[in-house]
Design a protein around this motif. Structure first.
Motif, PDB file in Angstrom:
ATOM      1  N   ASN A   1      73.095  28.612 -83.206  1.00 11.40           N
ATOM      2  CA  ASN A   1      72.304  29.762 -82.789  1.00 11.40           C
ATOM      3  C   ASN A   1      72.495  30.924 -83.766  1.00 11.40           C
ATOM      4  OD1 ASN A   1      74.718  31.100 -82.076  1.00 11.40           O
ATOM      5  ND2 ASN A   1      74.549  30.499 -79.933  1.00 11.40           N
TER       6      ASN A   1
ATOM      7  N   TYR B   1      72.517  22.074 -85.310  1.00 13.47           N
ATOM      8  CA  TYR B   1      71.839  23.334 -85.021  1.00 13.47           C
ATOM      9  C   TYR B   1      72.852  24.355 -84.507  1.00 13.47           C
ATOM     10  CZ  TYR B   1      67.415  20.906 -85.473  1.00 13.47           C
ATOM     11  OH  TYR B   1      66.349  20.174 -85.953  1.00 13.47           O
TER      12      TYR B   1
ATOM     13  N   ALA C   1      58.231  25.017 -87.367  1.00 13.31           N
ATOM     14  CA  ALA C   1      58.288  25.070 -85.910  1.00 13.31           C
ATOM     15  C   ALA C   1      58.351  23.683 -85.271  1.00 13.31           C
ATOM     16  CB  ALA C   1      57.078  25.829 -85.365  1.00 13.31           C
TER      17      ALA C   1
ATOM     18  N   SER D   1      61.127  29.315 -85.149  1.00 17.86           N
ATOM     19  CA  SER D   1      60.591  29.116 -83.802  1.00 17.86           C
ATOM     20  C   SER D   1      61.680  29.092 -82.728  1.00 17.86           C
ATOM     21  CB  SER D   1      59.770  27.829 -83.741  1.00 17.86           C
ATOM     22  OG  SER D   1      60.597  26.710 -84.048  1.00 17.86           O
ATOM     23  N   THR D   2      62.900  28.731 -83.103  1.00 14.76           N
ATOM     24  CA  THR D   2      63.989  28.672 -82.133  1.00 14.76           C
ATOM     25  C   THR D   2      65.101  29.672 -82.444  1.00 14.76           C
ATOM     26  OG1 THR D   2      65.091  26.920 -83.398  1.00 14.76           O
ATOM     27  CG2 THR D   2      63.594  26.240 -81.612  1.00 14.76           C
ATOM     28  N   ASP D   3      64.961  30.428 -83.526  1.00 10.53           N
ATOM     29  CA  ASP D   3      65.981  31.370 -83.986  1.00 10.53           C
ATOM     30  C   ASP D   3      67.330  30.673 -84.123  1.00 10.53           C
ATOM     31  OD1 ASP D   3      66.925  33.822 -84.894  1.00 10.53           O
ATOM     32  OD2 ASP D   3      67.469  34.512 -82.886  1.00 10.53           O
ATOM     33  N   GLN D   4      67.288  29.519 -84.802  1.00 11.40           N
ATOM     34  CA  GLN D   4      68.496  28.735 -85.039  1.00 11.40           C
ATOM     35  C   GLN D   4      68.586  28.360 -86.508  1.00 11.40           C
ATOM     36  OE1 GLN D   4      68.219  25.322 -82.454  1.00 11.40           O
ATOM     37  NE2 GLN D   4      68.802  26.491 -80.633  1.00 11.40           N
TER      38      GLN D   4
ATOM     39  N   HIS E   1      62.615  18.125 -84.036  1.00 12.94           N
ATOM     40  CA  HIS E   1      63.869  18.867 -83.891  1.00 12.94           C
ATOM     41  C   HIS E   1      64.842  18.216 -82.914  1.00 12.94           C
ATOM     42  CE1 HIS E   1      63.146  22.233 -86.522  1.00 12.94           C
ATOM     43  NE2 HIS E   1      61.899  22.271 -86.078  1.00 12.94           N
ATOM     44  N   ASN E   2      64.365  17.292 -82.089  1.00 13.65           N
ATOM     45  CA  ASN E   2      65.266  16.581 -81.184  1.00 13.65           C
ATOM     46  C   ASN E   2      65.849  15.322 -81.817  1.00 13.65           C
ATOM     47  OD1 ASN E   2      63.154  14.800 -81.146  1.00 13.65           O
ATOM     48  ND2 ASN E   2      62.657  15.065 -78.994  1.00 13.65           N
TER      49      ASN E   2
END
Length: 163
Positions: free
Chosen positions: A71, A69, A96, A55-58, A118-119
């Motif tokens: 990138n 995390y 996600a 979902s974040t491409d990480q 994710h945070n």
């Protein structure tokens, strides 16, 4: 690849069709179809586990008591601290909404999956039943179901769809 030695963990990136193998301070990338070597990325710290977050491409990588995390080009993005329960192995997977961190203490007694946003906000933990003579070796998430694998070859569904 003979020089890879062993793998601490691996993940798959469907966007690039690549298999990424974590080996301490290296991420070795292979083509998803041919398994041909693509490149090696040197990391600043030793990682224990890796998961691709589509979902974040990480990439989420376990480093000591942190989820870090990165990138798509392996530039550092952010991190958060996890609950540390000793020296046992960690494994990680993500979807996600959540990142799941599995911990198995060296004695095999403390076996949990901790769920985070994710945070870094901790949502809780789920105990892993001792349904095998082997300790859990990995976790994965597929269609909202979390699976735990053990070294004797059996795979157990840990919990059903979240959220």
């Amino acid at each position: 690849r003979a020089d890879l030695g062993y793998a601490d963990d691996m993940t798959y990136n469907p966007k690039t069709n690549q298999l990424l193998v974590l080996n301490e301070k290296k991420v070795v990338i292979f083509d998803g179809d041919t398994l041909a070597y693509v490149r090696t990325v040197n990391m600043p710290r030793t990682g224990d586990a890796i998961a691709y977050v589509e979902s974040t491409d990480q990439y989420a990588i376990m480093v000591d008591d942190r989820v870090e995390y990165y990138n798509a080009n392996f530039g550092y993005v952010s991190s958060f601290r996890i609950f540390n329960f000793g020296n046992g192995p960690y494994k990680i997977c993500a979807d996600a909404n959540y990142v799941y961190v599995m911990f198995v203490a060296d004695d095999g007694v403390n076996r949990n999956v901790h769920v985070y946003l994710h945070n870094g906000i901790a949502l809780g933990k789920v105990g892993i039943q001792n349904s095998s003579n082997s300790n859990p070796t990995g976790i994965s998430i597929l269609d909202g179901y979390l699976y735990v694998s053990v070294s004797d070859g059996r795979t157990r569904t840990l919990l059903k769809k979240l959220g």
